[in-house]
Every structure is written in C-alpha cells, then in structure tokens.
Design an enzyme around this catalytic site. Structure first.
Site, short mmCIF file in Angstrom:
data_model
loop_
_atom_site.label_atom_id
_atom_site.label_comp_id
_atom_site.label_asym_id
_atom_site.label_seq_id
_atom_site.Cartn_x
_atom_site.Cartn_y
_atom_site.Cartn_z
N ARG A 115 22.07 32.70 -10.29
CA ARG A 115 22.23 32.17 -12.16
C ARG A 115 21.31 32.04 -12.56
NH1 ARG A 115 22.86 26.76 -7.94
NH2 ARG A 115 21.80 26.27 -9.29
N ARG A 159 14.01 21.99 -13.09
CA ARG A 159 14.90 21.29 -12.06
C ARG A 159 13.30 20.55 -11.50
NH1 ARG A 159 17.57 26.32 -10.21
NH2 ARG A 159 18.44 25.37 -8.68
N ARG A 211 21.94 12.45 -6.36
CA ARG A 211 21.01 13.32 -6.93
C ARG A 211 19.94 12.22 -7.91
NH1 ARG A 211 21.59 19.04 -7.32
NH2 ARG A 211 20.29 19.67 -8.37
N ARG A 232 16.45 34.76 -5.13
CA ARG A 232 18.34 34.18 -4.84
C ARG A 232 19.26 35.19 -5.58
NH1 ARG A 232 19.83 28.25 -4.61
NH2 ARG A 232 19.23 28.16 -6.70
N LYS A 283 19.31 24.44 0.64
CA LYS A 283 20.95 23.97 1.04
C LYS A 283 21.90 24.59 0.88
CE LYS A 283 19.73 21.07 -2.58
NZ LYS A 283 18.74 20.85 -2.72
P1 AMP Z 1 22.39 22.82 -7.57
O1 AMP Z 1 23.61 23.62 -7.81
O2 AMP Z 1 23.16 22.00 -7.09
O3 AMP Z 1 21.06 23.07 -7.63
O4 AMP Z 1 23.09 22.23 -9.34
C1 AMP Z 1 22.96 23.14 -10.57
C2 AMP Z 1 22.52 22.33 -11.84
O5 AMP Z 1 24.13 21.66 -11.55
C3 AMP Z 1 21.81 21.42 -11.34
O6 AMP Z 1 20.66 21.89 -11.91
C4 AMP Z 1 22.21 19.73 -12.85
O7 AMP Z 1 21.76 20.38 -13.89
C5 AMP Z 1 23.78 19.70 -12.20
N1 AMP Z 1 23.96 19.10 -11.04
C6 AMP Z 1 24.82 19.31 -9.92
N2 AMP Z 1 24.62 18.33 -8.44
C7 AMP Z 1 24.72 16.97 -9.88
C8 AMP Z 1 24.04 15.80 -9.75
N3 AMP Z 1 24.62 14.67 -8.56
N4 AMP Z 1 23.78 14.94 -10.44
C9 AMP Z 1 23.66 15.82 -12.08
N5 AMP Z 1 23.16 17.14 -11.98
C10 AMP Z 1 23.95 17.91 -11.06
#
Ligand code: AMP
Length: 212
Positions: free
Chosen positions: A156, A167, A88, A123, A13
C-alpha cells in the site's frame, strides 16, 4: 449483529475482519478498502480523498459519513455488518447514532506500538481480492502472488514509514478516544492483538462468542 472493529493501523483489523466474516457471516465494510478502490478507479470520490490518504491523514468526516450512510442503506446490511475503519472520530460515531444504526459491540484489537511499524512495513495486499499477507509473519506460498486468487501482491502507498507515523498520530489524537466512548456505553470488547494471527483470532472469537 452489528460490529465495530477498532484498533491502531497494523493491529490486524483487516486480517481478523476476514476471520470474523467467515464465522459470523456479517457483511464486511472497510472504509479504507472503499477509498482505495475509488482512488485506483480515479472516481470523483477517489480524486477528492487521495490528498488525505496519501499523507496518512483522515478524510474529512462529511465525506466519510456520506459514503458510509450510502453503504449502510443497501439491503445486504440489514442482516448484520462489521464496520472496519469506521468510525475513526467521535463525530463519526455520533453520526452513526443519528442515522439510527444500532451498534451491538465495539471490538478493540489492542497492540503494542513497537510491533505496529514492523507489521505495517512488511504488509502486502492482493490487488484483486484485497487479501492481506506479511512477508515474514504470514507470507504467500508463492512470492508476490495471492494464495486465494492468484492476484498480484503490492505494498500500500500509505504503508511507508513516514506516512505510518502520520497515521499513528491521527489514531492517537482522533480515534483512540473512541474506546472510552464505547466503554461508557458498555459496548467495548478488548482483545489482545500482540500474538500471532491465530492467537488473535482465538481471542476475537472468544470475545464475540461470549458476547452473543
Ligand atoms: P485503512 O485501510 O483503514 O487503514 O484506511 C486507509 C486510509 O483511508 C486512512 O489512513 C484514511 O486516510 C482513510 N480512511 C479510512 N477510513 C476512514 C475514516 N473512517 N475516516 C477518515 N478517513 C478514513
């Protein structure tokens, strides 16, 4: 045009979001990036959400929705945006409707689960500009250094195997139902994300161009 980007962690993404911004000139809003920035700056929001992100759990809806509502109220979003990592959950998607936001399409990057762990564990991200690399599939020219800005590359905290499993479980339970949610509204665009970055970008461009 307001786009929602869907797909499991590791589907690409973030990488494809950068390509979409280049071509379609929408504002890129990544909830994960906003949380990471707040955590690294140790803001009150960062202190609140760290306990969830570090375990691979979703941040509670009320915190996330308030943050997105605030971001979408800023003037740069008026000309079109792409939400990457939001919604999400179904309640998050419903909250967008309550805010009166019009979603034009939900682009789902589909990817086999077998590929995801390898993609995530390889990554590397730039500390400065957030650009994303993969140690095998798309390495930086100089090891540990961003091609775009020269910033330091890092892994990360939540890209370790145990957190990735949490996740993926969160994705299955809470996020996957969104594909049906948007399909029922006639807004879902399905894209194959199993191939190379370039092949996926081609699929993404084709889907979005045919839609416009
Ligand atoms: P990402 O970079 O999109 O993989 O997000 C990293 C982390 O941020 C996720 O594993 C969640 O803990 C949190 N997070 C990001 N977006 C959301 C969302 N829309 N709702 C809840 N938690 C989120």
């Amino acid at each position: 045009m307001n786009i929602i980007l869907l797909g499991p962690p590791g589907a690409g993404k973030g990488t494809q979001a950068a390509k979409i911004v280049e071509k379609f000139h929408v504002v890129h809003i990544s909830t994960g990036d906003i949380f990471r920035k707040n955590i690294s700056e140790n803001t009150p929001l960062g202190q609140k959400v760290k306990q969830y992100t570090e375990k691979g759990l979703l941040v509670p809806d009320e915190i996330t929705v308030a943050m997105v509502k605030d971001r979408l109220s800023q003037p740069d979003c008026k000309a079109g945006y792409m939400l990457d990592g939001f919604p999400r959950t179904i309640p998050q998607a419903e909250s967008l409707e309550v805010m009166g936001e019009k979603v034009d399409c939900a682009l789902n990057i589909d990817c086999d689960y077998a590929l995801l762990i390898d993609r995530i564990s390889g990554r590397r991200m730039c500390k400065e500009c957030g650009a994303s690399y993969h140690i095998k599939n798309s390495p930086s020219k100089e090891e540990g250094k961003c091609d775009k800005c020269g910033g330091e590359l890092y892994q990360r905290d939540d890209d370790n195997e145990q957190t990735v499993k949490a996740r993926l479980a969160e994705y299955d339970e809470k996020t996957l139902p969104l594909t049906e949610f948007y399909k029922a509204k006639g807004l879902l665009l399905q894209v194959d994300g199993n191939g190379s970055i370039e092949q996926t970008t081609e699929n993404v461009y084709k889907a979005l161009t045919s839609f416009i």
